[in-house]
Design a protein around this motif. Structure first.
Motif, PDB file in Angstrom:
ATOM      1  N   THR A   3      -2.002 -81.370 -22.408  1.00  0.00           N
ATOM      2  CA  THR A   3      -2.587 -81.772 -23.922  1.00  0.00           C
ATOM      3  C   THR A   3      -2.836 -83.289 -23.514  1.00  0.00           C
ATOM      4  O   THR A   3      -2.703 -83.623 -22.852  1.00  0.00           O
ATOM      5  CB  THR A   3      -0.709 -82.328 -24.557  1.00  0.00           C
ATOM      6  N   LYS A  16      -4.615 -79.247 -26.780  1.00  0.00           N
ATOM      7  CA  LYS A  16      -4.059 -78.609 -25.455  1.00  0.00           C
ATOM      8  C   LYS A  16      -5.328 -77.350 -25.503  1.00  0.00           C
ATOM      9  O   LYS A  16      -5.833 -76.546 -25.641  1.00  0.00           O
ATOM     10  CB  LYS A  16      -2.672 -78.090 -26.271  1.00  0.00           C
ATOM     11  N   CYS A  23      -7.331 -74.275 -26.108  1.00  0.00           N
ATOM     12  CA  CYS A  23      -6.615 -72.933 -27.696  1.00  0.00           C
ATOM     13  C   CYS A  23      -5.695 -74.494 -28.746  1.00  0.00           C
ATOM     14  O   CYS A  23      -5.740 -73.163 -29.755  1.00  0.00           O
ATOM     15  CB  CYS A  23      -5.438 -72.279 -26.510  1.00  0.00           C
ATOM     16  N   LEU A  24      -5.310 -75.308 -29.079  1.00  0.00           N
ATOM     17  CA  LEU A  24      -5.309 -75.883 -29.822  1.00  0.00           C
ATOM     18  C   LEU A  24      -6.088 -77.043 -30.442  1.00  0.00           C
ATOM     19  O   LEU A  24      -5.639 -77.917 -28.850  1.00  0.00           O
ATOM     20  CB  LEU A  24      -3.643 -76.097 -29.632  1.00  0.00           C
ATOM     21  N   SER A  26      -4.949 -80.382 -33.228  1.00  0.00           N
ATOM     22  CA  SER A  26      -4.884 -79.618 -34.310  1.00  0.00           C
ATOM     23  C   SER A  26      -4.691 -81.485 -35.082  1.00  0.00           C
ATOM     24  O   SER A  26      -4.567 -82.298 -34.308  1.00  0.00           O
ATOM     25  CB  SER A  26      -2.769 -79.586 -34.549  1.00  0.00           C
ATOM     26  N   PRO A  65      -8.863 -69.698 -28.439  1.00  0.00           N
ATOM     27  CA  PRO A  65      -8.573 -69.776 -29.086  1.00  0.00           C
ATOM     28  C   PRO A  65      -7.495 -68.919 -29.123  1.00  0.00           C
ATOM     29  O   PRO A  65      -7.581 -66.863 -29.468  1.00  0.00           O
ATOM     30  CB  PRO A  65      -8.682 -69.394 -30.424  1.00  0.00           C
ATOM     31  N   LYS A 111      -4.830 -70.069 -40.372  1.00  0.00           N
ATOM     32  CA  LYS A 111      -4.094 -70.143 -39.577  1.00  0.00           C
ATOM     33  C   LYS A 111      -5.356 -70.248 -38.035  1.00  0.00           C
ATOM     34  O   LYS A 111      -5.561 -70.233 -36.910  1.00  0.00           O
ATOM     35  CB  LYS A 111      -3.694 -68.787 -38.723  1.00  0.00           C
ATOM     36  N   PRO A 113      -6.493 -72.240 -35.300  1.00  0.00           N
ATOM     37  CA  PRO A 113      -6.108 -72.751 -34.070  1.00  0.00           C
ATOM     38  C   PRO A 113      -6.893 -74.393 -33.701  1.00  0.00           C
ATOM     39  O   PRO A 113      -6.500 -75.222 -33.280  1.00  0.00           O
ATOM     40  CB  PRO A 113      -5.826 -71.949 -32.571  1.00  0.00           C
ATOM     41  N   LEU A 114      -8.313 -74.265 -34.289  1.00  0.00           N
ATOM     42  CA  LEU A 114      -8.810 -75.314 -33.396  1.00  0.00           C
ATOM     43  C   LEU A 114      -9.977 -75.950 -35.356  1.00  0.00           C
ATOM     44  O   LEU A 114     -10.893 -75.370 -35.241  1.00  0.00           O
ATOM     45  CB  LEU A 114     -10.504 -74.853 -32.624  1.00  0.00           C
TER      46      LEU A 114
END
Length: 156
Positions: A3, A16, A23-24, A26, A65, A111, A113-114
Motif C-alpha cells: 500500500t 494497493k 487492485c485498489l 481510492s 481489480p 463499485k 475499485p480503480l
C-alpha cells in the motif's frame, strides 16, 4: 499486498497491489503521504502523477481489480471511453447490450475499485448532469474539466 499513499490535487490517493497488479485506488480526504514507494506500485504512482500533470491519457500499469464477472465487463467498457469524452449510463447500458440493465451498470460503475484509472467519472446522466460519484460530484467535475481538451478562456 503493498500500500502507498500519494498526494493528488483531489486529496490523498491510496493505492494497493502486488506483483499481480494494482487492485485498489481510492481517494481519501487526507492521509499521511508515503515516504517510500514499493516496487510493485512504482509504475502506478508514476502514471497517476503524469495524469494529474496533464501528460498521460491512458494507463498501462498492471491492473488486477476484484469484482464479479458483470462488474469486470462494465469496468472494461469504461476503459473504452476516450479521454476527454463522456457517455451516459443509458448509452453505456446499450453498448453492453441491455438497455434494461441500466441500474446494474450504474451499480457496477459505483463499485469501480480503480479510481481515475477506470474512468467511471466519464459517465454522466442522459440529460448531461453530473450524477453519482463516490468521490463527490466536485471531484467528478474537476476530472471532467481536467480532461476537457477545450479549456474555457477568459476574456479579461
Amino acid at each position: 499486498m503493498e500500500t502507498v499513499f500519494i498526494n493528488t490535487p483531489l486529496g490523498t490517493a491510496k493505492i494497493k497491489g502486488d506483483e499481480n497488479g494494482v487492485c485498489l485506488i481510492s481517494v481519501l480526504q487526507e492521509g499521511e503521504i508515503s515516504k517510500t514507494i514499493p516496487l510493485e506500485l512504482k509504475s502506478a504512482v508514476k502514471e497517476i502523477n503524469e495524469y494529474f500533470e496533464g501528460n498521460r491519457k491512458k494507463f498501462t500499469f498492471l491492473m488486477n481489480p476484484k469484482g464479479t464477472d458483470f462488474q469486470k465487463k462494465v469496468w472494461k467498457a469504461l476503459l473504452e471511453i476516450p479521454y476527454g469524452k463522456t457517455i451516459s449510463y443509458l448509452d453505456l447500458s446499450k453498448q453492453l447490450g441491455d438497455v434494461k440493465a441500466i441500474r446494474a451498470v450504474a451499480s457496477a460503475n459505483g463499485k469501480n475499485p480503480l479510481w481515475i484509472v477506470v474512468p467511471c467519472h466519464r459517465v454522466i446522466g442522459s440529460d448531461g448532469s453530473l450524477t453519482g460519484y463516490a468521490g463527490g460530484l466536485w471531484r467528478k467535475k474537476w476530472l471532467i474539466d481536467h480532461e476537457n481538451p477545450l479549456k474555457q478562456q477568459t476574456l479579461f
